[in-house]
Every structure is written in structure tokens, then in C-alpha cells.
Design a protein around this motif. Structure first.
Motif, PDB file in Angstrom:
ATOM      1  N   LYS A  47      -6.410 -10.079  12.210  1.00  0.00           N
ATOM      2  CA  LYS A  47      -6.672  -8.736  12.733  1.00  0.00           C
ATOM      3  C   LYS A  47      -5.819  -8.457  13.966  1.00  0.00           C
ATOM      4  CE  LYS A  47      -9.379  -5.124  12.033  1.00  0.00           C
ATOM      5  NZ  LYS A  47      -9.626  -4.525  10.707  1.00  0.00           N
ATOM      6  N   TRP A  60      -4.345  -1.451   2.834  1.00  0.00           N
ATOM      7  CA  TRP A  60      -5.316  -1.010   3.838  1.00  0.00           C
ATOM      8  C   TRP A  60      -6.677  -0.693   3.234  1.00  0.00           C
ATOM      9  CZ3 TRP A  60      -4.116  -0.828   9.068  1.00  0.00           C
ATOM     10  CH2 TRP A  60      -2.764  -0.991   9.386  1.00  0.00           C
ATOM     11  N   VAL A  62     -10.378  -1.001   1.951  1.00  0.00           N
ATOM     12  CA  VAL A  62     -11.552  -1.817   2.254  1.00  0.00           C
ATOM     13  C   VAL A  62     -12.189  -2.293   0.953  1.00  0.00           C
ATOM     14  CG1 VAL A  62     -13.809  -1.848   3.383  1.00  0.00           C
ATOM     15  CG2 VAL A  62     -11.931  -0.556   4.394  1.00  0.00           C
ATOM     16  N   ASN A  77      -9.459  -5.821   6.386  1.00  0.00           N
ATOM     17  CA  ASN A  77      -9.444  -4.387   6.648  1.00  0.00           C
ATOM     18  C   ASN A  77     -10.789  -3.860   7.124  1.00  0.00           C
ATOM     19  OD1 ASN A  77      -6.715  -4.040   5.844  1.00  0.00           O
ATOM     20  ND2 ASN A  77      -7.337  -4.018   3.700  1.00  0.00           N
ATOM     21  N   PRO A  79     -13.787  -3.114   9.580  1.00  0.00           N
ATOM     22  CA  PRO A  79     -13.906  -3.033  11.046  1.00  0.00           C
ATOM     23  C   PRO A  79     -14.929  -4.037  11.566  1.00  0.00           C
ATOM     24  CG  PRO A  79     -15.084  -1.220  10.035  1.00  0.00           C
ATOM     25  CD  PRO A  79     -14.373  -1.930   8.916  1.00  0.00           C
ATOM     26  N   ASP A 145     -18.684   1.853  13.000  1.00  0.00           N
ATOM     27  CA  ASP A 145     -17.279   1.916  12.604  1.00  0.00           C
ATOM     28  C   ASP A 145     -16.444   2.617  13.679  1.00  0.00           C
ATOM     29  OD1 ASP A 145     -17.621   0.644  10.139  1.00  0.00           O
ATOM     30  OD2 ASP A 145     -18.199   2.508   9.159  1.00  0.00           O
ATOM     31  N   TYR A 149     -13.314   1.053  15.843  1.00  0.00           N
ATOM     32  CA  TYR A 149     -11.957   1.609  15.884  1.00  0.00           C
ATOM     33  C   TYR A 149     -11.588   2.080  17.288  1.00  0.00           C
ATOM     34  CZ  TYR A 149     -11.831   1.511  10.783  1.00  0.00           C
ATOM     35  OH  TYR A 149     -11.830   1.103   9.478  1.00  0.00           O
ATOM     36  N   PHE A 186      -2.125   2.178  13.220  1.00  0.00           N
ATOM     37  CA  PHE A 186      -3.303   1.491  12.709  1.00  0.00           C
ATOM     38  C   PHE A 186      -4.469   2.460  12.508  1.00  0.00           C
ATOM     39  CE2 PHE A 186      -7.394  -0.502  13.635  1.00  0.00           C
ATOM     40  CZ  PHE A 186      -7.427  -1.516  12.692  1.00  0.00           C
ATOM     41  N   ARG A 189      -3.773   4.876   9.460  1.00  0.00           N
ATOM     42  CA  ARG A 189      -3.897   4.220   8.164  1.00  0.00           C
ATOM     43  C   ARG A 189      -5.330   3.795   7.879  1.00  0.00           C
ATOM     44  NH1 ARG A 189       0.661   2.759   5.427  1.00  0.00           N
ATOM     45  NH2 ARG A 189      -0.923   2.509   3.797  1.00  0.00           N
ATOM     46  N   SER A 190      -6.085   3.407   8.896  1.00  0.00           N
ATOM     47  CA  SER A 190      -7.466   2.970   8.692  1.00  0.00           C
ATOM     48  C   SER A 190      -8.380   4.159   8.406  1.00  0.00           C
ATOM     49  CB  SER A 190      -7.965   2.197   9.908  1.00  0.00           C
ATOM     50  OG  SER A 190      -7.200   1.027  10.115  1.00  0.00           O
ATOM     51  N   LYS A 194     -10.915   6.304   5.091  1.00  0.00           N
ATOM     52  CA  LYS A 194     -12.316   6.675   5.286  1.00  0.00           C
ATOM     53  C   LYS A 194     -12.553   8.183   5.214  1.00  0.00           C
ATOM     54  CE  LYS A 194     -14.136   2.583   6.373  1.00  0.00           C
ATOM     55  NZ  LYS A 194     -15.317   1.993   5.701  1.00  0.00           N
TER      56      LYS A 194
END
Length: 253
Positions: A47, A60, A62, A77, A79, A145, A149, A186, A189-190, A194
Motif C-alpha cells: 500500500k 484498481w 476492489v 485495493n 481501504p 472509507d 482515503y 491515487f 483512481r480509487s 466507488k
């Protein structure tokens, strides 16, 4: 009598533990909190590499098992809250060291630094939750979450302050640019996995053409906001160091 006293004390301790768990469960789910701390050394190293070098990471998505996301130690991936918590503590310790080098250390200043960093995270999470609620955006993001982040920025802050202390203002701004770009990439893309996956489902409805744009704005705004906070929470630790050095040099002359 001794055994009876021990048994009585043990029962009281168990009752107190149950009461504490019950009160905690009223405000948060302990099982969900355990999920975000289910990490191992391999996950932490991977990570951290993704946070500092996200451009080399390809997948990426999950992972899920029976509609349940895999814990962080099984999915890099996912969190987590372990890295943000440890990074926050490390940042406070590093700020104390920087203040000590500048001979400006005091418990009040260090407490102010810690509370300011914590308040920024709370504000950021609340703004994100409010934006998702007002725009009626349905996503897989939970409060934990968002905290995770938001807390990943402390890794870049540690790197930035260390480079500033070791290499001066030039090293600070180079590290700030690198960590800011890496964190923005990051976050985009994360959060893209979502928030944005349901764009196609919303576009099928009537009068929902603005929602995809707002969701994209939320994702980009969250990413762009990170460098501002990093600079706000770290610049004073480096600028004061330079000014104190100039003052010391002037006194010596």
C-alpha cells in the motif's frame, strides 16, 4: 473468600466490558472497524508503494466475496485505517522533532498541530458526506472509507517534511509536487471505482444528465483539495526552519 472475590471481580469486569462494547456499538460497528485494521506487513508495504508510486499500479478494482469486500490483507485495493492512523501519529512526532530543531517546541504548539490536522480530516469527510447526500449519489463509500482515503495524505506529508528537513526548501517543494501528484492520482483512481461506476445506470433515467458531471466534480475536487491541505499543514514546519537559520546567521555575523 479469595476465590469468591476473584470470581466476583471477573464478573464485574465482564459486565463492564459488555457495557462498553454496547455503548461503542451504538455509534459505530466494531466489526466494521476491525475490518479496516485487518492488515499485515505485506499489505502495508504494498500500500505504501502504491501511495508513493501509483502510476505503476494497474488493477484498481476492489475484490468481493459473496457481496462482501475482502479485508485489506487479502486485497491491496481495499481501504484501511491502520496506515492513516500510524501515519498521523508519525506526522505528529515528526512535527514535534521539526519544532524541536527550530527551538519552538512546546506542548501547546504540538497539540495545536495535532488538532488542526485532525480537524481538517473531519471537515473533509463531512463535506464529502454532505455532497454525496445532497446530490443523492449512491455509492459503496462508507464513513470509514472516506476517513481512510482522507488519512492517506499523512504518508505524503511525512515524506514532504522529511525532504524539507534534509534538503531545505528545494527538497520540500520537489517532494510536495511528487506526493501531491501521486496522491491525486491515487484518489481519482480509487474513488472512480466507488463513485463513477453507476454513471451508466443514472444516465438511463430522465433528468439525470447533471448527476454524472457532479459525481466527476466530486471526485476531482476531492483529489485537488489534498495538495492544499498538505501544503497548509507542512509549510510552516519548513519556512520557520529557514527563517531561524537566517536569524542565527545574522546574529553570528
Amino acid at each position: 473468600m479469595a476465590n469468591a472475590a476473584m470470581m466476583y471481580g471477573s464478573s464485574l469486569a465482564n459486565q463492564g466490558k459488555d457495557m462498553v462494547n454496547k455503548e461503542i456499538s451504538r455509534f459505530m460497528s466494531v466489526n466494521k472497524l476491525k475490518y479496516f485494521f485487518a492488515v499485515d506487513t505485506r499489505y502495508v508495504l504494498k500500500k505504501l508503494m502504491i501511495l508513493m508510486f501509483p502510476y505503476t499500479h494497474q488493477d484498481w478494482e476492489v475484490r468481493y466475496h459473496r457481496d462482501t469486500p475482502l479485508p485489506p490483507r487479502q486485497d491491496v485495493n481495499a481501504p484501511d485505517l491502520y496506515i492513516p492512523t500510524m501515519a498521523f501519529i508519525t506526522y505528529i512526532l515528526l512535527a514535534g522533532m521539526a519544532l524541536g530543531i527550530q527551538k519552538r517546541f512546546s506542548p501547546e504548539v504540538l497539540g495545536l498541530c495535532a488538532s488542526t490536522a485532525l480537524v481538517w480530516v473531519v471537515i473533509e469527510v463531512l463535506v464529502m458526506l454532505l455532497s454525496l447526500y445532497l446530490l443523492t449519489v449512491h455509492s459503496d463509500l462508507s464513513t470509514f472509507d472516506l476517513i481512510a482515503y482522507s488519512g492517506y495524505k499523512y504518508v505524503g506529508m511525512i515524506f514532504t517534511v522529511l525532504c524539507g528537513l534534509l534538503f531545505g526548501s528545494d527538497g520540500y517543494f520537489v517532494a510536495l509536487a511528487w506526493s501531491s501528484c501521486a496522491l491525486m492520482f491515487f484518489i481519482v483512481r480509487s474513488l472512480k471505482m466507488k463513485i463513477l461506476p453507476s454513471l451508466s445506470s443514472d444516465s438511463m433515467g430522465t433528468g439525470s444528465s447533471a448527476k454524472p458531471q457532479f459525481r466527476l466534480y466530486i471526485t476531482v475536487a476531492t483529489a485537488v483539495f489534498q495538495p492544499i491541505i498538505i501544503y497548509w499543514l507542512t509549510s510552516h514546519l519548513i519556512r520557520s526552519s529557514e527563517s531561524s537559520c537566517l536569524t542565527t546567521g545574522a546574529k553570528a555575523e
